[in-house]
Design an enzyme around this catalytic site. Structure first.
Site, short mmCIF file in Angstrom:
data_model
loop_
_atom_site.label_atom_id
_atom_site.label_comp_id
_atom_site.label_asym_id
_atom_site.label_seq_id
_atom_site.Cartn_x
_atom_site.Cartn_y
_atom_site.Cartn_z
CD GLU A 1 -2.90 -1.21 2.03
OE1 GLU A 1 -2.69 -0.54 3.24
OE2 GLU A 1 -4.09 -1.90 1.88
CG ASP B 1 -7.51 -5.20 5.05
OD1 ASP B 1 -7.26 -5.36 6.42
OD2 ASP B 1 -7.92 -4.16 4.65
CD GLU C 1 -10.12 -0.73 7.70
OE1 GLU C 1 -9.21 -1.45 8.31
OE2 GLU C 1 -9.76 -0.42 6.41
C1 BDP Z 1 -6.25 -2.02 6.12
C2 BDP Z 1 -6.75 -0.37 6.15
C3 BDP Z 1 -5.46 0.39 6.14
C4 BDP Z 1 -4.15 -0.06 6.92
C5 BDP Z 1 -4.01 -1.63 6.42
C6 BDP Z 1 -2.99 -2.27 7.11
O1 BDP Z 1 -7.77 -0.13 5.39
O2 BDP Z 1 -5.64 1.62 6.55
O3 BDP Z 1 -3.23 0.77 6.78
O4 BDP Z 1 -4.94 -2.47 6.57
O5 BDP Z 1 -3.02 -2.96 7.74
O6 BDP Z 1 -7.24 -2.59 6.93
O7 BDP Z 1 -1.58 -1.95 6.90
#
Ligand code: BDP
Length: 699
Positions: A306, A385, A413
């Site tokens: 990411e 996730d 989340e």
């Molecule tokens: C996801 C989130 C994001 C996090 C990412 C992570 O949407 O904001 O940075 O995981 O775990 O769930 O690094």
């Protein structure tokens, strides 16, 4: 307010009874402690405060420099370590003492003398034992005190934590915001600086320690430039002050670091892990951290994911990257916690190998055996996730020579963002009890992450915190149960979701049977309810992009994040089979591969995670997929209304401020559940053109 102390308010009655004091037995009135240690002083202070709240009597403390002998016949409480307090050690046999090691503890109540001893090998263990005693005292309803069940509950207790690392990850940014925070702003930072309110941090530390948490990382895994400066003189003094607050409660402090720190703050032009200058930069910087914080825990790293930098930039792999940091930390006994949430977020599915669910396993299993022994891989519970339902990560049990900890998300989340009630302990239990077959039948995930199955030196749990500056810490007052439950489960994964819920309710709300019964029923049904009205049958997502709150069936369907449901007019679901799909099912051990590969054997709740099926496919339940979607969504929305009315039945039995807050949230949840119901049902009705067999209205 009453919710600030959470499960540590030590009220004997419910909130409405105003915390009437219990009858004080004589042994709670004197505390003897023989040794000087910061964490033991914390234990004594907790004991004094807890006993005073519970009994209305402040105990006296005897700081005896010379160990007293057991011939001292006065009633009282003795606490200490085996080596520091012979009077405590003397209350236990040698085999009792050796049966609890490290952070484990033993408790004995000698009924004849009216003496309670709390002992451990370590000061931390003494603190955990103290919290255990306070918990037992609070959990014993006043009416039963005289009958002596309290003393018999304390007659002999021995506890050993199952997992060595029991960690919390803060996703707090130095600007005061929290990545995925639903309970106000950060309690750690404000406007680019550390907070001056260390008291609030200390109060957080005691909540965590009371559940057995022993480690915390204090900044977001997405580390930006200003947070990278935490490693430098600019912020190290602040970090050290926060570390002190946690140290008093036996909690070790970690920092998330940016892999490209040598460039971002070091002035180098590379972060190549095999570059000598880069390695030296980390060695020097790490030494500075330890010079300021000698018991610093280590680094938590999100790399190559990411948009975060990582070793891939230099054509190095994640073992190269992690081992470089491990080497810098090794002289100080520090560890690297390296996250496995690594996938390409800029790629649509061009071919089957780019299934996002496959990514972590594909990246990491080839590296088994190459990680330094002070590297721990942190693996999210599922391969996607933190969805309300997804398969478990096949990485557990796939790397026998690598330390692994499991990562859960306490912050909600994808599970209602602390506006919806969603008690997550049952979900975590299911994952922990999952049989990987890594060493044949009985190879549950809990036995892999605790280090026992492959005899790994490091083991444990990590989870993303759900707290913020909110008066009750967690936004939704009942979301405190998730924080409490996480800590308890990390200590002992054998506890049941029901036991944990009841403990939390009694500690928080007292012993009114109707209150316990009602809140317990609400908590224990909440995850199924949330699943009912959101994405069906394990397919996940269907949320609004970015903030992830509320329904949006195609929100992520045509973007590059790798999160799809593939619904068309014929059917829905992701084909992850070897036979015709992405081949993801092959990442499990054979028994699970076979189960998931087969349409007949795949459990209903995950059918759309593993298979693309027609809407008319008949589930094990006997319903078609489309009818299941309609039914669960009508049912889920009705159940959300039911939650609101269950809560309303408690009016007058719960502190008014908490009552009102939860009542408003449950109303809102019921409304939003209808929105979910209508959007999802309408979408699939229009796509499939298939009527609801019950003839309910779908537009
Ligand atoms: C996801 C989130 C994001 C996090 C990412 C992570 O949407 O904001 O940075 O995981 O775990 O769930 O690094």
């Amino acid at each position: 307010g009453p919710q600030y102390d959470a499960w540590l308010s030590y009220r004997s009655g419910s909130f409405t009874s105003g915390g009437a004091s219990k009858h004080a037995p004589s042994w709670i009135q004197h505390i003897t402690v023989n040794e000087k240690h910061e964490v033991i002083s914390t234990a004594v202070a907790e004991l004094i405060q807890g006993l005073e709240n519970l009994y209305g009597v402040k105990p006296t403390v005897n700081q005896a420099q010379v160990a007293q002998t057991n011939s001292d016949a006065a009633p009282g409480i003795w606490l200490g370590t085996w080596s520091g307090s012979s009077s405590v050690a003397g209350q236990f046999s040698e085999s009792e003492r050796t049966s609890v090691q490290g952070e484990g503890y033993a408790i004995r109540f000698n009924e004849e003398l009216g003496q309670l001893a709390i002992g451990s090998e370590s000061a931390q263990g003494v603190l955990y034992g103290t919290f255990h005693v306070l918990r037992e005292l609070t959990l014993t309803p006043e009416s039963s005190i005289d009958a002596g069940p309290l003393e018999s509950r304390l007659r002999y207790i021995a506890e050993q934590p199952r997992n060595s690392l029991r960690m919390i990850n803060q996703w707090d940014n130095v600007d005061g915001s929290i990545e995925r925070g639903y309970a106000g702003e950060s309690i750690f930072y404000e406007k680019g600086e550390f907070t001056r309110d260390l008291g609030r941090i200390r109060d957080y530390a005691r909540l965590l320690a009371s559940t057995g948490i022993n480690a915390i990382s204090i900044n977001n895994v997405n580390v930006h430039q200003r947070e990278s400066l935490f490693l430098t003189e600019h912020f190290l003094g602040d970090v050290a002050r926060v570390a002190s607050e946690f140290r008093a409660y036996g909690i070790q402090l970690f920092l998330s670091v940016n892999y490209a720190s040598p460039i971002e703050i070091g002035g180098l032009n590379t972060a190549d892990p095999l570059d000598e200058q880069v390695r030296e930069w980390w060695n020097v910087q790490t030494a500075k951290v330890y010079a300021t914080i000698p018991d610093f825990g280590g680094y938590l790293v999100k790399a190559d994911s990411e948009n975060r930098p990582g070793p891939f930039t230099y054509n190095r792999d994640h073992a190269d990257g992690a081992n470089m940091l491990a080497e810098a930390l090794r002289p100080f006994n520090g560890v690297v916690i390296w996250r496995c949430f690594v996938y390409n977020c800029k790629q649509d599915w061009r071919d089957r190998s780019t299934d996002r669910a496959r990514a972590a396993y594909d990246h990491f299993t080839p590296l088994d055996g190459r990680f330094a022994d002070n590297v721990i891989l942190q693996i999210k519970n599922g391969p996607m996730d933190f969805q309300v339902r997804e398969a478990v990560s096949p990485l557990f049990g796939a790397m026998e020579q690598t330390n692994q900890v499991i990562e859960f998300q306490i912050t909600q989340e994808y599970t209602g963002q602390q506006r919806h009630l969603c008690y997550l302990v049952p979900q975590w239990k299911e994952v922990l009890d999952f049989d990987t077959y890594a060493k044949g039948e009985g190879s549950q995930i809990k036995n892999i992450v605790d280090g026992s199955m492959f005899n790994r030196p490091y083991s444990g749990f990590a989870a993303v915190s759900n707290i913020g500056s909110d008066a009750c810490w967690t936004g939704h007052p009942l979301a405190q149960a998730n924080l409490y439950g996480y800590g308890r489960l990390a200590w002992n994964p054998e506890l049941s979701a029901e036991e944990i819920a009841e403990e939390w309710i009694r500690l928080t709300f007292g012993h009114d049977e109707e209150v316990i019964h009602t809140i317990s029923a609400m908590l224990l049904s909440s995850l199924d309810i949330y699943e009912n009205y959101t994405a069906p049958l394990g397919v996940g997502w269907m949320v609004n992009p970015n903030h992830h709150y509320g329904p949006n069936v195609d929100g992520y369907e045509y973007s590059k994040w790798g999160t799809y449901h593939f619904a068309d007019c014929e059917g829905i679901g992701v084909d992850r089979t070897v036979r015709s799909g992405t081949g993801y099912t092959s990442q499990y051990h054979q028994q699970n591969t076979d189960k998931y590969e087969s349409l007949e054997q795949c459990p209903d709740e995950l059918i759309l995670f593993f298979h693309h099926v027609p809407y008319t496919h008949v589930l094990h339940s006997g319903k078609t997929v489309i009818q299941h979607i309609y039914d669960t969504h009508f049912e889920g929305a009705a159940q959300a209304e039911e939650l609101a009315s269950q809560w309303r039945s408690l009016e007058g039995k719960i502190d008014a401020s908490i009552y009102d807050k939860v009542a408003a949230l449950q109303e809102e949840q019921a409304e939003h559940a209808k929105e979910w119901r209508d959007m999802i049902n309408t979408y699939f009705y229009r796509k499939s053109g298939i009527d609801d067999t019950q003839g309910r209205t779908i537009y």
